[in-house]
Design an enzyme around this catalytic site. Structure first.
Site, PDB file in Angstrom:
ATOM      1  NE  ARG A 266      -1.688   1.940   3.479  1.00 33.67           N
ATOM      2  CZ  ARG A 266      -1.546   1.790   4.783  1.00 33.67           C
ATOM      3  NH1 ARG A 266      -2.157   0.834   5.418  1.00 33.67           N
ATOM      4  NH2 ARG A 266      -0.729   2.593   5.465  1.00 33.67           N
ATOM      5  CG  HIS A 270      -6.061   2.141   6.488  1.00 33.76           C
ATOM      6  ND1 HIS A 270      -6.082   0.813   6.103  1.00 33.76           N
ATOM      7  CD2 HIS A 270      -7.245   2.369   7.095  1.00 33.76           C
ATOM      8  CE1 HIS A 270      -7.237   0.275   6.462  1.00 33.76           C
ATOM      9  NE2 HIS A 270      -7.958   1.199   7.069  1.00 33.76           N
ATOM     10  CE1 TYR A 279       1.530   2.886   8.449  1.00 32.40           C
ATOM     11  CE2 TYR A 279       0.316   4.585   9.610  1.00 32.40           C
ATOM     12  CZ  TYR A 279       0.439   3.733   8.526  1.00 32.40           C
ATOM     13  OH  TYR A 279      -0.509   3.731   7.534  1.00 32.40           O
TER      14      TYR A 279
END
Length: 368
Positions: A266, A270, A279
């Protein structure tokens, strides 16, 4: 006693080996047991796959921009996962049925969804932009993993109806930690349901890396339920199509479910409410960007003399036109009446829903 060699789909996945037919630099890879399932993919077919991936990426970028401009409430980007979605969806028949999560915009595009239909739910204009009965694709499921149960139940119904159609459900690596998936696989294996569990392992369940969820590959979970599995390079559109065709053929001949783990990445957040820089390790995005699925197929076609400037320009023009149409039609979508929120909850009118509708109407009238 003579021994027979099991086909790749029948083998239990015990290693991290990933099926590849196209290397990151665009060179072809010899993979017996898989390449014979995509022998029909000539240059025209490959160019068509490339065009689909390019258009879907452009639509995804336009939808992201619309959300940033306040025209959509939220948007879950698919950037980087184009090959997994386009390659698998193009392997399906029209009568196969899709049960997706919220990120399968590429699958919906292949099934025939119009660009604006991809964003209607995210603008709050409809519960589902497309007509599920026309596309044979259920509304996108927001609640993680529930679509796997829907797909398994539908597949069981296909068997009872004597149909050779197949149900396919799309889920992410995060969904594999949900109990619904285990329940769906138990039923699918027990009843040999014609369903394909297509897992897009994009490495991140929101901010949690897949390594925190499992000590083995996600594909290795299938055999524990009695479901043969394959682990495929999700950025290799040719390998994805081969694996999906194998799983579909297996289901059609009555041999039950298959789990496919498509290893991809990805590249965006998100959703547009997420900030992956908080992160994601430094350098990880750059590593996966070098494995870009579109660039990989472009490299193959260029090396084989099948990608010219005219086709590139035509594809870019089609992608831009689709994006412009998406924006124009999105901005023209009417706001649904407030009371429509209470429609389609039950097949027939229900007194509890009528009561809630009346109370909400009184609440709105209080602002007048």
């Amino acid at each position: 006693m003579s021994q027979t060699t099991a086909s790749p789909v029948e083998m239990l996945v015990a290693t991290s080996d990933v099926i590849q037919l196209l290397a990151p630099d665009g060179t072809r890879i010899h993979a017996p047991g898989y390449e014979e399932h995509v022998l029909d993919l000539g240059h025209e077919q490959l160019r068509s796959l490339l065009q689909d991936m390019t258009i879907v990426r452009r639509l995804d970028a336009e939808a992201t921009a619309l959300q940033r401009q306040g025209q959509l409430g939220l948007w879950p980007p698919l950037l980087g996962q184009e090959a997994a979605q386009i390659g698998s969806a193009r392997a399906l028949r029209a009568d196969d049925y899709v049960f997706s999560s919220y990120r399968e915009h590429g699958v919906a595009w292949v099934r025939g969804a119009k660009p604006v239909e991809l964003v209607e739910a995210w603008r709050g204009s409809a519960f589902c932009g497309w007509n599920p009965t026309e596309l044979n694709m259920a509304p996108p499921q927001i609640v993680i993993a529930t679509q796997t149960l829907h797909a398994t139940g539908y597949a069981m119904g296909l068997t009872w109806d004597g149909s050779d159609a197949v149900a396919i459900t799309y889920l992410g690596d995060g969904a594999m930690s949900k109990g619904e998936v285990a329940e769906a696989m138990v039923f699918a294996a027990s009843f040999q349901a014609p369903v394909v569990f297509f897992v897009q392992n994009n490495q991140w369940a929101i901010s949690e890396p897949v390594a925190l969820q499992t000590r083995v590959s996600l594909a290795e979970r299938g055999p524990g339920f009695g479901i043969p599995s394959m682990r495929v390079d999700g950025n290799d559109v040719i390998a994805v199509m081969a694996a999906t065709r194998i799983a579909l053929d297996r289901a059609r001949r009555g041999d039950g479910p298959t789990l496919i783990e498509a290893v991809t990445y990805r590249m965006g957040p998100h959703t547009t409410a997420d900030d992956p820089t908080r992160y994601r390790p430094v350098g990880q995005l750059e590593h996966w960007a070098a494995l870009d699925p579109i660039a990989r197929l472009e490299a193959l076609l260029t090396a084989e003399g099948a990608l010219d400037a005219e086709f590139i320009a035509e594809t870019a023009a089609r992608a831009d036109a689709a994006a412009a149409g998406l924006r124009e039609r999105c901005l023209a979508l009417p706001d649904p009446p407030a009371e429509s929120l209470f429609e389609h909850v039950y097949a027939e009118r229900h007194p509890r829903i009528d009561e809630q509708r009346d109370r909400y109407q009184q609440y709105l009238e209080g602002f007048a």
